[in-house]
Design an enzyme around this catalytic site. Structure first.
Site, PDB file in Angstrom:
ATOM      1  N   ASP A 236      51.230  28.375   6.557  1.00 26.11           N
ATOM      2  CA  ASP A 236      51.946  27.267   7.182  1.00 26.11           C
ATOM      3  C   ASP A 236      51.764  27.404   8.690  1.00 26.11           C
ATOM      4  O   ASP A 236      52.421  28.215   9.335  1.00 26.11           O
ATOM      5  CB  ASP A 236      53.422  27.308   6.797  1.00 26.11           C
ATOM      6  CG  ASP A 236      54.108  25.987   7.078  1.00 26.11           C
ATOM      7  OD1 ASP A 236      53.459  25.064   7.606  1.00 26.11           O
ATOM      8  OD2 ASP A 236      55.310  25.868   6.767  1.00 26.11           O
ATOM      9  N   ALA A 237      50.825  26.642   9.234  1.00 24.94           N
ATOM     10  CA  ALA A 237      50.440  26.809  10.638  1.00 24.94           C
ATOM     11  C   ALA A 237      50.437  25.478  11.373  1.00 24.94           C
ATOM     12  O   ALA A 237      50.469  25.444  12.585  1.00 24.94           O
ATOM     13  CB  ALA A 237      49.049  27.435  10.719  1.00 24.94           C
ATOM     14  N   LYS A 238      50.364  24.381  10.652  1.00 27.69           N
ATOM     15  CA  LYS A 238      50.427  23.033  11.230  1.00 27.69           C
ATOM     16  C   LYS A 238      49.461  22.887  12.397  1.00 27.69           C
ATOM     17  O   LYS A 238      49.785  22.303  13.418  1.00 27.69           O
ATOM     18  CB  LYS A 238      51.859  22.681  11.609  1.00 27.69           C
ATOM     19  CG  LYS A 238      52.786  22.723  10.371  1.00 27.69           C
ATOM     20  CD  LYS A 238      54.159  22.158  10.631  1.00 27.69           C
ATOM     21  CE  LYS A 238      54.999  22.075   9.375  1.00 27.69           C
ATOM     22  NZ  LYS A 238      55.382  23.364   8.775  1.00 27.69           N
ATOM     23  N   ARG A 239      48.250  23.398  12.210  1.00 33.63           N
ATOM     24  CA  ARG A 239      47.256  23.316  13.257  1.00 33.63           C
ATOM     25  C   ARG A 239      46.694  21.911  13.358  1.00 33.63           C
ATOM     26  O   ARG A 239      46.747  21.119  12.393  1.00 33.63           O
ATOM     27  CB  ARG A 239      46.106  24.297  12.981  1.00 33.63           C
ATOM     28  CG  ARG A 239      46.525  25.762  12.987  1.00 33.63           C
ATOM     29  CD  ARG A 239      47.140  26.184  14.306  1.00 33.63           C
ATOM     30  NE  ARG A 239      47.246  27.636  14.438  1.00 33.63           N
ATOM     31  CZ  ARG A 239      48.393  28.326  14.404  1.00 33.63           C
ATOM     32  NH1 ARG A 239      49.546  27.705  14.248  1.00 33.63           N
ATOM     33  NH2 ARG A 239      48.390  29.639  14.557  1.00 33.63           N
TER      34      ARG A 239
ATOM     35  N   ASP B 170      56.315  22.153  15.069  1.00 30.59           N
ATOM     36  CA  ASP B 170      56.985  22.497  13.821  1.00 30.59           C
ATOM     37  C   ASP B 170      58.475  22.296  14.029  1.00 30.59           C
ATOM     38  O   ASP B 170      58.894  21.871  15.088  1.00 30.59           O
ATOM     39  CB  ASP B 170      56.642  23.937  13.402  1.00 30.59           C
ATOM     40  CG  ASP B 170      56.608  24.089  11.889  1.00 30.59           C
ATOM     41  OD1 ASP B 170      57.586  23.678  11.229  1.00 30.59           O
ATOM     42  OD2 ASP B 170      55.616  24.616  11.368  1.00 30.59           O
TER      43      ASP B 170
END
Lengths: 277, 277
Positions: A91-94, B96
């Protein structure tokens, strides 16, 4: 095997839609594990060992490891070297462009060895491409997030009448899924949005955070998220499992809470299924 | 001093709008530095030393360090311990929610010690808040990016008639800048969008990547990006400076190219300024 095949296999084997989010907050880790990156690694590894046969995936959250500096990043790499038999979704939301996106894909998939990653769509299709081009890896793209402020952009009404979230969902299902490795992130806190996304994207895996500590209602989320076969949903819980006891018995308590959630999801599916099905 | 004050002070002292992006690609680093994280760190440190009096900021790109694994992350931390007299803007494009956003803020500002960060607005105002609440740190929010696919979402026309990018610009100038530490990222490849953002946000610092290797036209970008005082713009170049020679003399070549770009920006400003001003 493609990522989607591996995910389906894990979900069927463990009869589970539960994804355990690994968001290790050093302030909430039992004292006997010690502090710092070593404590965080020991904590996460024991959670993984205690729950691996009850889940369809683990979702380690890069932020909590990066917050500990270089030692934390090394702990994340070490954690991802475990082979629990279910995928690790980083889970890095890059989200970045060109050679930078390629470097992030290399970081997640090669340097860290993650099986999948969460991505932001704000920079468009070419920013996703270095991830999408690898069918053995999964790409979960943010669509409708679980936080109250998510609507600031995602709920905006477009000139064509739909919302930004639904525009992302349609791009994901049409353009971005050429290699069959795209999923979407849709928060459990908005079951209406979840149902709308599922209707527009009948076959994409949906990663659904926000049950448990964030207050999303489990049964509604499960029934809205699954595909027509009752599969294809990853219902993610983090804090309610990780900190189920906060004591020396944290791993046993995490296992008990994971088992309870897994069973509640199965019950919701059985109850929500059409009679006679 | 707030971040914006420190940035302005650096820009005036060095009479420069140039921001050098540190995107170290191991394949392009001169062979005599050796490979891996140590080579990347030596390369970046020499670029910083060779150009620190010619720039208003440095922009290390997290992806290129993460791609090297834990050693790369440690090299990034080490690089940020340099004190070149101008701010380090961590190009990380994080975004995030809740406790995760807090962990990313801790990672960037405390564990790594960056002076500012780039952020994605896709998750809305509450996702930015853990960064915004620190006035001594800068927050550059993605608005209109330099890549061709940026338009997939950012150019979408909203029901109110404007684009998503301009909606972000207005939120940034109104709601999100309560602590005076917000800037926007707008690519040099779209000088029309740059002028429109500057008109809507007359006082926000604009970080403008995309000149040089990405093909953005320098003079047009400079004139469109600066505020009414001819300041408040950070024109970012990376590859054209980092790899100016690709040989043993890379630092001297980088300095020469940085000096050329800095001077070209000053000339563009002088030429673009109203006569008699």
């Amino acid at each position: 095997m493609t990522f989607v095949e591996r995910l389906r296999e894990a979900s069927r084997r463990n009869q589970s839609l539960l994804c355990v989010g690994l968001d290790p907050d050093p302030r909430r880790i039992p004292a006997h594990l010690g502090g710092g990156a070593a404590g965080v690694l020991a904590f996460c590894a024991q959670i993984v060992e205690a729950t691996a046969d009850l889940v369809c995936a683990f979702k380690p959250n890069a932020a909590f490891f990066e917050a500990l500096g270089p030692d934390g990043f090394a702990a994340l790499a070490e954690l991802l070297r475990m082979r629990p038999g279910v995928p690790f979704i980083l889970d890095a939301k890059r989200g970045d462009i060109g050679s930078t996106a390629e470097a992030y894909a290399q970081a997640a998939f090669d340097a860290l060895g993650a099986d999948a990653i969460t991505l932001s769509p704000f920079l468009g299709g070419d920013s996703l491409e270095p991830f999408l081009r690898r069918p053995e890896k999964g790409c979960f793209i943010l669509c409708k997030t679980s936080n109250p402020g998510g609507g600031d952009l995602q709920d905006l009404r477009l000139a064509d009448g739909g919302t930004l979230s639904m525009h992302v969902a349609r791009l994901a299902a049409s353009s971005w899924n050429a290699n069959g490795n795209v999923g979407l992130v849709v928060g459990a806190t908005y079951p209406g949005a979840l149902a709308e996304v599922r209707a527009a994207c009948p076959t994409l895996p949906l990663l659904v955070p926000g049950v448990g500590a964030q207050g999303g209602e489990l049964e509604a989320a499960v029934c809205a998220a699954v595909d027509s076969a009752g599969e294809g949903a990853l219902i993610s819980a983090s804090r309610s499992i990780l900190y189920a006891s906060g004591e020396r018995d944290f791993a046993d308590a995490a296992r008990a809470e994971a088992a309870r959630l897994r069973q509640a999801m199965r019950a919701a599916l059985a109850q929500g299924a059409p009679q006679g099905a």
